[in-house]
Design a protein around this motif. Structure first.
Motif, PDB file in Angstrom:
ATOM      1  N   VAL A  37       0.822  -1.295   0.044  1.00  0.00           N
ATOM      2  CA  VAL A  37      -0.083   0.042  -0.061  1.00  0.00           C
ATOM      3  C   VAL A  37       0.771   1.278   0.192  1.00  0.00           C
ATOM      4  O   VAL A  37       0.601   2.270  -0.726  1.00  0.00           O
ATOM      5  CB  VAL A  37      -1.021   0.029   1.278  1.00  0.00           C
ATOM      6  CG1 VAL A  37      -1.639   1.209   1.325  1.00  0.00           C
ATOM      7  CG2 VAL A  37      -1.887  -1.075   1.196  1.00  0.00           C
ATOM      8  N   LEU A 155      -3.577  -7.884  -3.475  1.00  0.00           N
ATOM      9  CA  LEU A 155      -3.292  -6.322  -3.509  1.00  0.00           C
ATOM     10  C   LEU A 155      -1.995  -6.143  -4.287  1.00  0.00           C
ATOM     11  O   LEU A 155      -1.780  -5.303  -4.930  1.00  0.00           O
ATOM     12  CB  LEU A 155      -3.108  -5.935  -2.113  1.00  0.00           C
ATOM     13  CG  LEU A 155      -2.556  -4.575  -1.824  1.00  0.00           C
ATOM     14  CD1 LEU A 155      -3.465  -3.673  -2.317  1.00  0.00           C
ATOM     15  CD2 LEU A 155      -2.553  -4.474  -0.288  1.00  0.00           C
ATOM     16  N   ALA A 159      -1.439  -3.807  -7.463  1.00  0.00           N
ATOM     17  CA  ALA A 159      -0.350  -2.978  -7.373  1.00  0.00           C
ATOM     18  C   ALA A 159       0.451  -2.807  -8.289  1.00  0.00           C
ATOM     19  O   ALA A 159       0.945  -1.834  -9.112  1.00  0.00           O
ATOM     20  CB  ALA A 159       0.300  -2.745  -5.886  1.00  0.00           C
ATOM     21  N   THR A 208      -6.573  -0.609  -2.185  1.00  0.00           N
ATOM     22  CA  THR A 208      -5.877  -0.258  -1.016  1.00  0.00           C
ATOM     23  C   THR A 208      -7.154  -0.114   0.174  1.00  0.00           C
ATOM     24  O   THR A 208      -6.654  -0.362   1.182  1.00  0.00           O
ATOM     25  CB  THR A 208      -4.818   0.963  -1.123  1.00  0.00           C
ATOM     26  OG1 THR A 208      -5.697   1.992  -1.617  1.00  0.00           O
ATOM     27  CG2 THR A 208      -3.789   0.747  -1.862  1.00  0.00           C
ATOM     28  N   THR A 212      -6.887  -0.376   3.993  1.00  0.00           N
ATOM     29  CA  THR A 212      -6.575   0.587   4.998  1.00  0.00           C
ATOM     30  C   THR A 212      -8.039   1.529   5.279  1.00  0.00           C
ATOM     31  O   THR A 212      -7.731   2.021   5.937  1.00  0.00           O
ATOM     32  CB  THR A 212      -5.743   1.764   4.004  1.00  0.00           C
ATOM     33  OG1 THR A 212      -6.489   2.277   2.896  1.00  0.00           O
ATOM     34  CG2 THR A 212      -4.314   1.140   3.807  1.00  0.00           C
ATOM     35  N   VAL A 217      -6.719   5.576   3.296  1.00  0.00           N
ATOM     36  CA  VAL A 217      -6.011   5.344   2.083  1.00  0.00           C
ATOM     37  C   VAL A 217      -5.722   6.823   1.475  1.00  0.00           C
ATOM     38  O   VAL A 217      -4.549   7.314   1.031  1.00  0.00           O
ATOM     39  CB  VAL A 217      -6.696   4.616   1.007  1.00  0.00           C
ATOM     40  CG1 VAL A 217      -7.946   5.243   0.703  1.00  0.00           C
ATOM     41  CG2 VAL A 217      -5.851   4.569  -0.315  1.00  0.00           C
ATOM     42  N   THR A 250       3.881   3.977   7.629  1.00  0.00           N
ATOM     43  CA  THR A 250       3.050   2.619   7.583  1.00  0.00           C
ATOM     44  C   THR A 250       3.817   1.674   8.748  1.00  0.00           C
ATOM     45  O   THR A 250       3.054   1.163   9.704  1.00  0.00           O
ATOM     46  CB  THR A 250       2.958   2.129   6.185  1.00  0.00           C
ATOM     47  OG1 THR A 250       2.341   2.931   5.384  1.00  0.00           O
ATOM     48  CG2 THR A 250       2.175   0.767   6.400  1.00  0.00           C
TER      49      THR A 250
END
Length: 312
Positions: A37, A155, A159, A208, A212, A217, A250
């Motif tokens: 993320v 994810l 991405a 994301t 999140t 996000v 993060t």
């Protein structure tokens, strides 16, 4: 299980503390997902801030909530709702024609209208849903807990697809973002790039948001990128700094949240805001010392970065 249930006191021995955190599979997946993320948000957020489309990014993150609520109402996975609403909203914002020179104001008006309508729809979906609504907080604020390996893989795939598209269109998109009039005069498809970027931003937000949440996000999309652009006008260095800041925010948020009873969302937004304010401090010091040009102080690529075909 919550982070507070699993955590013990901080020992001040980083090796021991990290080993303790990563003894739990859900924390390993949390760090893996958080890393993906952060990288995605840092790169696409840099373009979003440069293009002055933070409001559009906020809208796309906010409409993830009604998307998930609508999917829950229909009895299907919330993932479908995330992608349907985020990408759909991006297409609507990109498709409505703009007239005149003040296209920024028109886009803001369209974006605000789409956001208001879809958020109202989300509240309607919740009112119509007769089941248990304990997951509403997760839809809004997300949760790094309970992330499965499959979710991390999905994810990562999303991405990777987004980053590949950005790598392909990055150079002309950068040209069109800095000076759309000159880019259009040189044959760059400015309108197509703008629409494609919004769709890519919608996909990134949908991917994301399921981890999140609809609100966090946006914190990762805008603040690391804005901080990086305060520190340097150079595109490659700026994107790298945005990713580094997002990763630091993060990872530190996950670590602190593991050893405290408070929600991770508070730490993500607080640490990101602290980085942003620190970047302003650095920028003001540079301006007072006369160490930057006007373009660099504004976070815009300087004229010396121009080439005949675009930007470096």
């Amino acid at each position: 299980m919550t982070i507070a249930d699993a955590a013990t006191a901080w020992s001040w021995n980083p090796a021991t503390d990290i080993q303790q955190m990563w003894a739990f599979p859900f924390m390993v997946n949390a760090f893996r997902a958080g890393t993906v993320v952060a990288v995605l948000a840092g790169v696409i957020g840099w373009f979003m801030v440069l293009r002055r489309q933070s409001f559009a990014g906020h809208t796309l993150s906010a409409v993830a909530f009604p998307g998930a609520a609508g999917a829950t109402l229909l009895g299907v996975s919330a993932v479908y709702g995330y992608f349907a609403f985020c990408v759909g909203a991006a297409l609507i914002i990109a498709a409505i024609p703009r007239a005149g020179h003040d296209t920024g104001s028109e886009e803001a008006a369209v974006t605000g209208t789409v956001q208001a309508f879809l958020l109202a729809s989300g509240f309607l979906f919740i009112a119509l849903y007769k089941g248990f609504l304990g997951g509403v907080n997760s839809l809004l604020f997300g949760s790094f807990l309970g992330i499965t390996t499959t979710q991390v893989d999905v994810l990562a795939a999303a991405a990777a697809a987004v980053l590949v598209v950005l790598a392909v269109i990055g150079r002309p998109l950068l040209f069109a973002s800095v000076d759309p009039a000159v880019a259009a005069a040189r044959g760059v498809p400015v309108r197509v790039l703008a629409a494609l970027f919004l769709v890519v931003l919608g996909v990134a937000t949908a991917a994301t948001s399921q981890i999140t949440g609809a609100l966090l996000v946006f914190a990762l999309l805008v603040m690391p990128a804005a901080a990086a652009q305060n520190l340097t006008p150079r595109p490659s260095l700026g994107m790298a700094l945005a990713v580094v800041i997002a990763l630091a925010v993060t990872w530190s948020s996950l670590t602190v949240a593991y050893y405290s009873p408070y929600p991770i969302g508070f730490f993500v937004t607080t640490f990101a805001f602290a980085c942003y304010m620190a970047s302003w401090g650095v920028r003001l010091l540079r301006e007072r010392s006369g160490g930057t040009s006007g373009a660099a102080a504004a976070g815009t690529p300087a004229p010396e970065l121009w080439t005949a075909g675009g930007l470096l």
